[in-house]
Scaffold this active site. Structure first.
Site, PDB file in Angstrom:
ATOM      1  N   GLU A  80      13.497 -23.274  -8.412  1.00 59.65           N
ATOM      2  CA  GLU A  80      14.435 -23.871  -9.363  1.00 59.65           C
ATOM      3  C   GLU A  80      13.758 -24.023 -10.718  1.00 59.65           C
ATOM      4  OE1 GLU A  80      15.397 -28.080  -8.863  1.00 59.65           O
ATOM      5  OE2 GLU A  80      14.263 -28.056  -7.011  1.00 59.65           O
ATOM      6  N   CYS A 112      15.967 -27.531  -4.367  1.00 62.12           N
ATOM      7  CA  CYS A 112      14.811 -27.411  -3.463  1.00 62.12           C
ATOM      8  C   CYS A 112      15.131 -26.657  -2.183  1.00 62.12           C
ATOM      9  CB  CYS A 112      14.278 -28.799  -3.104  1.00 62.12           C
ATOM     10  SG  CYS A 112      13.764 -29.747  -4.542  1.00 62.12           S
ATOM     11  N   HIS A 234      12.168 -31.986   4.008  1.00 65.70           N
ATOM     12  CA  HIS A 234      11.880 -31.821   2.588  1.00 65.70           C
ATOM     13  C   HIS A 234      11.246 -33.122   2.091  1.00 65.70           C
ATOM     14  CE1 HIS A 234      12.133 -31.177  -1.615  1.00 65.70           C
ATOM     15  NE2 HIS A 234      13.167 -31.970  -1.812  1.00 65.70           N
TER      16      HIS A 234
HETATM   17  N1  COA Z   1       4.434 -52.498  -4.268  1.00 66.84           N
HETATM   18  C1  COA Z   1       4.970 -51.794  -3.229  1.00 66.84           C
HETATM   19  N2  COA Z   1       6.156 -51.148  -3.292  1.00 66.84           N
HETATM   20  C2  COA Z   1       6.828 -51.195  -4.454  1.00 66.84           C
HETATM   21  C3  COA Z   1       6.325 -51.896  -5.567  1.00 66.84           C
HETATM   22  C4  COA Z   1       5.081 -52.571  -5.440  1.00 66.84           C
HETATM   23  N3  COA Z   1       4.531 -53.243  -6.449  1.00 66.84           N
HETATM   24  N4  COA Z   1       7.207 -51.763  -6.577  1.00 66.84           N
HETATM   25  C5  COA Z   1       8.241 -50.999  -6.122  1.00 66.84           C
HETATM   26  N5  COA Z   1       8.005 -50.666  -4.834  1.00 66.84           N
HETATM   27  C6  COA Z   1       8.820 -49.823  -3.950  1.00 66.84           C
HETATM   28  C7  COA Z   1      10.302 -50.128  -4.029  1.00 66.84           C
HETATM   29  O1  COA Z   1      10.652 -51.201  -3.179  1.00 66.84           O
HETATM   30  C8  COA Z   1      10.880 -48.802  -3.592  1.00 66.84           C
HETATM   31  O2  COA Z   1      10.776 -48.664  -2.205  1.00 66.84           O
HETATM   32  P1  COA Z   1      12.113 -48.688  -1.305  1.00 66.84           P
HETATM   33  O3  COA Z   1      13.013 -47.625  -1.860  1.00 66.84           O
HETATM   34  O4  COA Z   1      11.614 -48.381   0.060  1.00 66.84           O
HETATM   35  O5  COA Z   1      12.669 -50.061  -1.462  1.00 66.84           O
HETATM   36  C9  COA Z   1       9.898 -47.769  -4.174  1.00 66.84           C
HETATM   37  O6  COA Z   1       8.703 -48.499  -4.442  1.00 66.84           O
HETATM   38  C10 COA Z   1      10.390 -47.141  -5.466  1.00 66.84           C
HETATM   39  O7  COA Z   1      10.770 -48.193  -6.303  1.00 66.84           O
HETATM   40  P2  COA Z   1      12.062 -48.074  -7.248  1.00 66.84           P
HETATM   41  O8  COA Z   1      12.222 -49.354  -7.966  1.00 66.84           O
HETATM   42  O9  COA Z   1      13.207 -47.537  -6.456  1.00 66.84           O
HETATM   43  O10 COA Z   1      11.504 -46.955  -8.230  1.00 66.84           O
HETATM   44  P3  COA Z   1      12.188 -46.230  -9.434  1.00 66.84           P
HETATM   45  O11 COA Z   1      13.411 -46.913  -9.894  1.00 66.84           O
HETATM   46  O12 COA Z   1      11.093 -46.009 -10.416  1.00 66.84           O
HETATM   47  O13 COA Z   1      12.649 -44.809  -8.826  1.00 66.84           O
HETATM   48  C11 COA Z   1      12.604 -42.716  -7.731  1.00 66.84           C
HETATM   49  C12 COA Z   1      11.991 -44.114  -7.794  1.00 66.84           C
HETATM   50  C13 COA Z   1      12.078 -42.015  -6.496  1.00 66.84           C
HETATM   51  C14 COA Z   1      14.122 -42.833  -7.604  1.00 66.84           C
HETATM   52  C15 COA Z   1      12.190 -41.935  -9.009  1.00 66.84           C
HETATM   53  O14 COA Z   1      10.800 -41.722  -8.962  1.00 66.84           O
HETATM   54  C16 COA Z   1      12.880 -40.609  -9.115  1.00 66.84           C
HETATM   55  O15 COA Z   1      13.960 -40.520  -9.691  1.00 66.84           O
HETATM   56  N6  COA Z   1      12.277 -39.528  -8.553  1.00 66.84           N
HETATM   57  C17 COA Z   1      12.849 -38.231  -8.542  1.00 66.84           C
HETATM   58  C18 COA Z   1      14.093 -38.176  -7.693  1.00 66.84           C
HETATM   59  C19 COA Z   1      13.900 -37.467  -6.410  1.00 66.84           C
HETATM   60  O16 COA Z   1      12.882 -36.911  -6.111  1.00 66.84           O
HETATM   61  N7  COA Z   1      14.955 -37.547  -5.604  1.00 66.84           N
HETATM   62  C20 COA Z   1      14.968 -36.932  -4.332  1.00 66.84           C
HETATM   63  C21 COA Z   1      15.685 -35.639  -4.442  1.00 66.84           C
HETATM   64  S1  COA Z   1      15.620 -34.800  -2.951  1.00 66.84           S
END
Ligand code: COA
Length: 382
Positions: A80, A112, A234
């Site tokens: 992609e 993906c 994945h």
């Molecule tokens: N200690 C431990 N865990 C922590 C933490 C800390 N200090 N702070 C946050 N977390 C955890 C959250 O609880 C969450 O876990 P959970 O989902 O099991 O509850 C995780 O870390 C991520 O935190 P979140 O606030 O959701 O992060 P974010 O808003 O920055 O977004 C993604 C995370 C993954 C959504 C972001 O990185 C993203 O958009 N990635 C690309 C999208 C992707 O890959 N999607 C999948 C397509 S197949």
């Protein structure tokens, strides 16, 4: 029925890596968010001289013999992060590898997911031509942009799979089921270098597609999770895979295998189309708890969205055809500072009015982008 599947697997990663604890420090984020919350440790960083062509060619060059190159009559690249709207990366790779000319070379796209489709196309092709071999490559550079929400889930790399009759690693079963649903969870418009991501929504779609497709898979095949020694998913980041797996109510054994299946992904990050196959490679090379005849369930998901569930059976002696030293090789990568990561991963190539780039910095990898001349990408083979 003729046995068809994965005969060889190769992995190419760029030589640079960023420790996510360093990224957390630089972004004023608790490192536990990345290491515990996302379950990731590091991400592979590609310089401008490495792209899906060089990484894909390297992954394949590691496994192909001259005999293979004479037998391959189809090259499929799933990606992609294509480098051209028209010409397929598979054509460049076919040329760089010196594969015999009477072959097809195409690029497949669906986030993906597409390499999983490539694998099935390869299997169907070989069912009709048992002497043929098909090279399926998943190659991507996952780049979300500096300070973006997805920044800790970037990565770069390629997995190459040689598909043949009587394979040495995995026999593919004929049980594929798939699902398509038109959702906007992750996409990249033609004018944008970075994807648009509805992160939370994409994680929900991933899991919902898995659950609903698995229900359909069970109806179609009569199989249950207990039929599988391991499940490979994945892995955009490891926590996503774990949540998906847990939604299927796995046994303790499946959770243990999952931890073996994410060892490489945790050190590499997201490589989009290759992530599922990187996880498969991790499972096969890092697990001491599998044996010939074991069945593995695989889940491919591509945002947008298309997903597929299919399974494969381990072949006797499969471990002799894998690389037991992979982790030592990963440890040799050069660790970058934040400043170097920001400069290296986000460097762009500027062109003059005739479509020529300046000379790019030296890269002694086996395959490297040398520059752009008259709008043509020039690759060098060492
Ligand atoms: N200690 C431990 N865990 C922590 C933490 C800390 N200090 N702070 C946050 N977390 C955890 C959250 O609880 C969450 O876990 P959970 O989902 O099991 O509850 C995780 O870390 C991520 O935190 P979140 O606030 O959701 O992060 P974010 O808003 O920055 O977004 C993604 C995370 C993954 C959504 C972001 O990185 C993203 O958009 N990635 C690309 C999208 C992707 O890959 N999607 C999948 C397509 S197949």
């Amino acid at each position: 029925m003729i046995k068809i599947g994965i005969d060889k697997m190769g992995l190419a990663l760029p030589n640079y890596v960023l420790d996510l604890k360093e990224l957390a420090k630089a972004r004023n984020t608790d490192p536990d968010k990345y290491t515990i919350g996302l379950m990731q440790k590091a991400m592979a960083i590609a310089p401008v001289t490495q792209d899906i062509v060089t990484l894909g060619a390297e992954a394949a060059a590691q496994i192909l013999t001259d005999e293979d190159k004479a037998a391959i009559d189809m090259v499929i690249v799933g990606t992609e992060t294509g480098i051209d709207q028209s010409k397929a990366a598979a054509v460049y790779i076919h040329g760089l590898l010196g594969i015999q000319p009477y072959a097809r070379a195409i690029e497949l796209k669906e986030a993906c997911y597409s390499a999983a489709a490539g694998l099935e196309f390869a299997r169907n092709h070989i069912a009709n031509r048992p002497e043929s071999k098909v090279l399926v490559i998943a190659s991507d550079i996952a780049k979300y942009g500096l300070h973006s929400g997805g920044e800790p889930t970037q990565g770069a790399g390629a997995v190459a799979m040689l598909v043949s009759a009587n394979p040495s690693i995995l026999e593919l079963n004929w049980d594929n089921v798939y699902q398509t649903r038109d959702v906007m969870d992750f996409w990249r418009p033609n004018y944008s270098p970075y994807p648009e991501v509805d992160g939370r929504f994409s994680t929900e779609q991933y899991t919902d597609c898995l659950q609903t497709t698995f229900e359909y898979y069970q109806q179609q095949t009569g199989k249950t999770l207990d039929d599988f020694a391991a499940v490979c998913l994945h892995i955009p980041f490891a926590k996503q895979g774990l949540k998906g797996l847990r939604s299927l109510k796995p046994s303790e054994k499946h959770e243990e295998r999952f931890l073996e299946a994410i060892v490489y992904n945790q050190e590499v990050g997201n490589i989009y189309t290759g992530s599922l196959f990187l996880s498969l490679l991790s499972l096969l090379e890092q697990s001491n708890n599998l044996s010939a005849g074991d069945e593995i369930l695989l889940y491919s998901y591509g945002s947008g969205a298309v997903c597929e569930l299919f399974s494969a059976r381990l072949v006797d002696g499969y471990r002799n055809h894998l690389n037991p030293n992979r982790l030592e090789e990963l440890a040799k990568r050069q660790t970058l500072s934040i400043t170097d990561y920001e400069a290296l991963f986000f460097e762009t190539i500027s062109l003059d009015e005739k479509g020529n780039s300046p000379e790019l910095h030296p890269d002694d990898s086996r395959f490297a982008l040398q520059g752009i001349e008259n709008h043509k990408r020039i690759y060098r083979k060492n």
